[in-house]
Design an enzyme around this catalytic site. Structure first.
Site, PDB file in Angstrom:
ATOM      1  N   CYS A  81      11.242 -17.335  -0.114  1.00 55.58           N
ATOM      2  CA  CYS A  81      11.976 -17.219  -1.384  1.00 55.58           C
ATOM      3  C   CYS A  81      13.446 -17.566  -1.183  1.00 55.58           C
ATOM      4  CB  CYS A  81      11.845 -15.807  -1.948  1.00 55.58           C
ATOM      5  SG  CYS A  81      12.838 -15.519  -3.429  1.00 55.58           S
ATOM      6  N   GLN A 294      -2.391  -1.149 -13.513  1.00 53.87           N
ATOM      7  CA  GLN A 294      -1.990  -1.524 -12.159  1.00 53.87           C
ATOM      8  C   GLN A 294      -1.497  -2.969 -12.120  1.00 53.87           C
ATOM      9  OE1 GLN A 294      -1.596   0.300  -9.550  1.00 53.87           O
ATOM     10  NE2 GLN A 294      -2.858   2.118  -9.785  1.00 53.87           N
ATOM     11  N   TYR A 323      -2.758  11.855 -15.105  1.00 52.53           N
ATOM     12  CA  TYR A 323      -1.928  10.644 -15.215  1.00 52.53           C
ATOM     13  C   TYR A 323      -2.845   9.426 -15.389  1.00 52.53           C
ATOM     14  CZ  TYR A 323       1.438  13.799 -12.922  1.00 52.53           C
ATOM     15  OH  TYR A 323       2.242  14.868 -12.583  1.00 52.53           O
ATOM     16  N   ASP A 393      -3.028  10.676  -9.916  1.00 52.32           N
ATOM     17  CA  ASP A 393      -2.301   9.444  -9.581  1.00 52.32           C
ATOM     18  C   ASP A 393      -0.908   9.561 -10.190  1.00 52.32           C
ATOM     19  OD1 ASP A 393      -1.453   6.932  -8.952  1.00 52.32           O
ATOM     20  OD2 ASP A 393      -2.907   5.852 -10.167  1.00 52.32           O
ATOM     21  N   CYS A 420       1.783   6.540  -4.621  1.00 56.92           N
ATOM     22  CA  CYS A 420       2.597   5.338  -4.402  1.00 56.92           C
ATOM     23  C   CYS A 420       3.847   5.683  -3.611  1.00 56.92           C
ATOM     24  CB  CYS A 420       2.960   4.678  -5.737  1.00 56.92           C
ATOM     25  SG  CYS A 420       3.872   5.749  -6.859  1.00 56.92           S
TER      26      CYS A 420
END
Length: 468
Positions: A81, A294, A323, A393, A420
């Site tokens: 990048c 997601q 959640y 979650d 996460c």
């Protein structure tokens, strides 16, 4: 703190020090030690020997930048990048993908060492499930819009700054989200549509949000504006339809607040459908503009398969999906469950979850409520609903302690925790283990290649011999 020695570290801003990098930190930075002081160095990799310049000194740590790379890691690679270092959206493009997976597993181990006092010997942690192609995997982009030197640009704020870095071809985004965003920027410029100025708090268009269905190819465009009225709105819609006929859903969201949140409370359909459709495995979903889904559909299938394995269903279990978003996890488990209940604070997500349950023929065994998990779960339990499995979650902040206490009080046989953030997972794991749950295993899944983020599916089984 400039040019001052902070008591306890022995380091000074601007000081040059030798460092050997031992491991990666949770944000993807290299971690080394200088006379027992931990030093974080963005861009440095495990095994590298560097000369570093101290940039910030705290009471118990320091930050530094690479001044000279004396010994390079064999895993170091050239980031493809062109704006990688300015953007900050990715943290690990300079590390080979095989090494990223290895280091992300180590990040999970570090979190448990620090926050749960458990080492690698104390926990079962499997190898990270990675991607065959770790590029172009994101189905949604959210880029801020600004006018710089008379030109409209869309991008992300640079790492540690409030300068916007223009992104015209993000390598982790689906190519269609890049292409649509570029065209919308051109339309805004050609029509001289007012662009929001953050400091002055004037102007109209703040953010361009683009979402694409990987399996369906359907595209949704959301323009986040500071106010409801759009001058020459019909002309704007006409140009979008003309230049981007493949966009199925054109939405306006109004956010006039001084906030870092992307979306406001008001949402309008400007053209086309209110939702787009997407498929995961054999399931189909309707996605409205604000609904959580997601970001990496390819890895989501692996993630949810791991959740299914962890739940160990026989067809007799009652499941709570905390959640729940648009109900993806619940639907993934519904075939093998007696009943599924879920909740979310976003009403549009619950509306979508109910529609998704009905469209798959599960409306009789799936119930969805709007509200916080820590408030809805006790209500259900009070009504006599006994969960055998709770799937949680949560956001990066982890579970609310009230919810953790509620889950423990409900005494499910299993808690499947999808995280996460390994740090909050480790903290919450420590709580659950003290309350009579055994951590059986951790399965990391790489949902976000090229970044330091890692998703983990963890399984907690109730120890029936523990009276707590």
């Amino acid at each position: 703190m400039d040019n001052k020695n902070v008591k306890g570290t022995g380091l000074t801003n601007g000081q040059t020090i030798p460092l050997t990098i031992k491991r990666l930190g949770i944000n993807g930075e290299g971690v080394g030690f200088f006379k027992r002081t931990v030093v974080f160095v963005p861009g440095a990799l495990p095994g590298e020997e560097i000369t570093a310049e101290v940039t910030k000194v705290f009471s118990n740590r320091a930050e530094a930048k690479i001044k000279r790379l004396r010994k390079k890691s064999n895993d170091r690679t050239t980031p493809p990048c062109p704006v990688y270092e300015e953007c900050g959206g990715c943290q690990l493009q300079h590390l080979s993908y095989k090494a990223q997976l290895r280091e992300k597993r180590d990040i999970v181990i570090q979190s448990f060492e620090r926050h749960a006092k458990l080492g690698e010997k104390d926990i079962t942690i499997k190898p990270v499930i990675g991607m065959k192609d770790p590029w172009n995997y994101r189905n949604k982009s959210q880029l801020q819009v600004r006018k710089q030197k008379g030109k409209v640009i869309a991008g992300l704020y640079g790492a540690g700054s409030h300068e916007l870095v223009e992104l015209t071809n993000c390598l982790v985004q689906h190519p269609e989200t890049n292409r649509v965003t570029r065209q919308v920027v051109k339309i805004l410029e050609d029509l001289n549509i007012s662009i929001y100025h953050e400091k002055k708090r004037k102007g109209l268009v703040r953010t361009i949000v683009t979402r694409v269905g990987f399996e369906t190819g359907q595209i949704q465009l959301v323009l986040v504006t500071s106010e409801e009225n759009i001058p020459r709105k019909e002309l704007l819609i006409k140009e979008v339809k003309k230049r981007l006929p493949e966009v199925k859903s054109v939405i306006q969201n109004v956010n006039g607040q001084r906030t870092s949140l992307i979306f406001g409370d008001k949402t309008f359909v400007l053209d086309g459908e209110e939702v787009i459709e997407e498929s995961l495995g054999d399931l189909n979903f309707e996605l409205s503009a604000r609904a959580f889904f997601q970001l990496n559909p390819t890895q989501t299938v692996h993630l949810y398969d791991e959740v299914k394995k962890a739940a160990a269903l026989t067809g007799k279990e009652n499941i709570i999906d905390a959640y729940c978003g648009v109900g993806t996890i619940g639907l993934w488990l519904a075939d093998n469950a007696r009943e599924v209940r879920g909740m979310d604070v976003i009403k549009e997500s619950i509306d979508d979850a109910r529609k998704n349950a009905k469209s798959h023929g599960f409306q009789e065994k799936m119930t969805y409520d709007v509200g916080k998990a820590e408030e809805v779960v006790p209500k259900w339990i009070k009504e006599g609903f006994k969960p055998n499995v709770i799937v949680v979650d949560p956001p990066r902040t982890g579970c609310d302690e009230t919810l953790l206490a509620t889950m423990v009080k409900a005494k499910p046989d299993r808690i499947v925790y999808v995280s996460c953030n390994p740090s909050t997972l480790a903290k919450d794991s420590s709580y659950l283990m003290k309350k009579g749950y055994e951590l059986q295993q951790l399965q990391p899944v790489d949902m976000f290649p090229q970044t330091s983020h890692i998703e983990v599916v963890s399984v907690f089984k109730r120890n029936t011999g523990n009276k707590k």
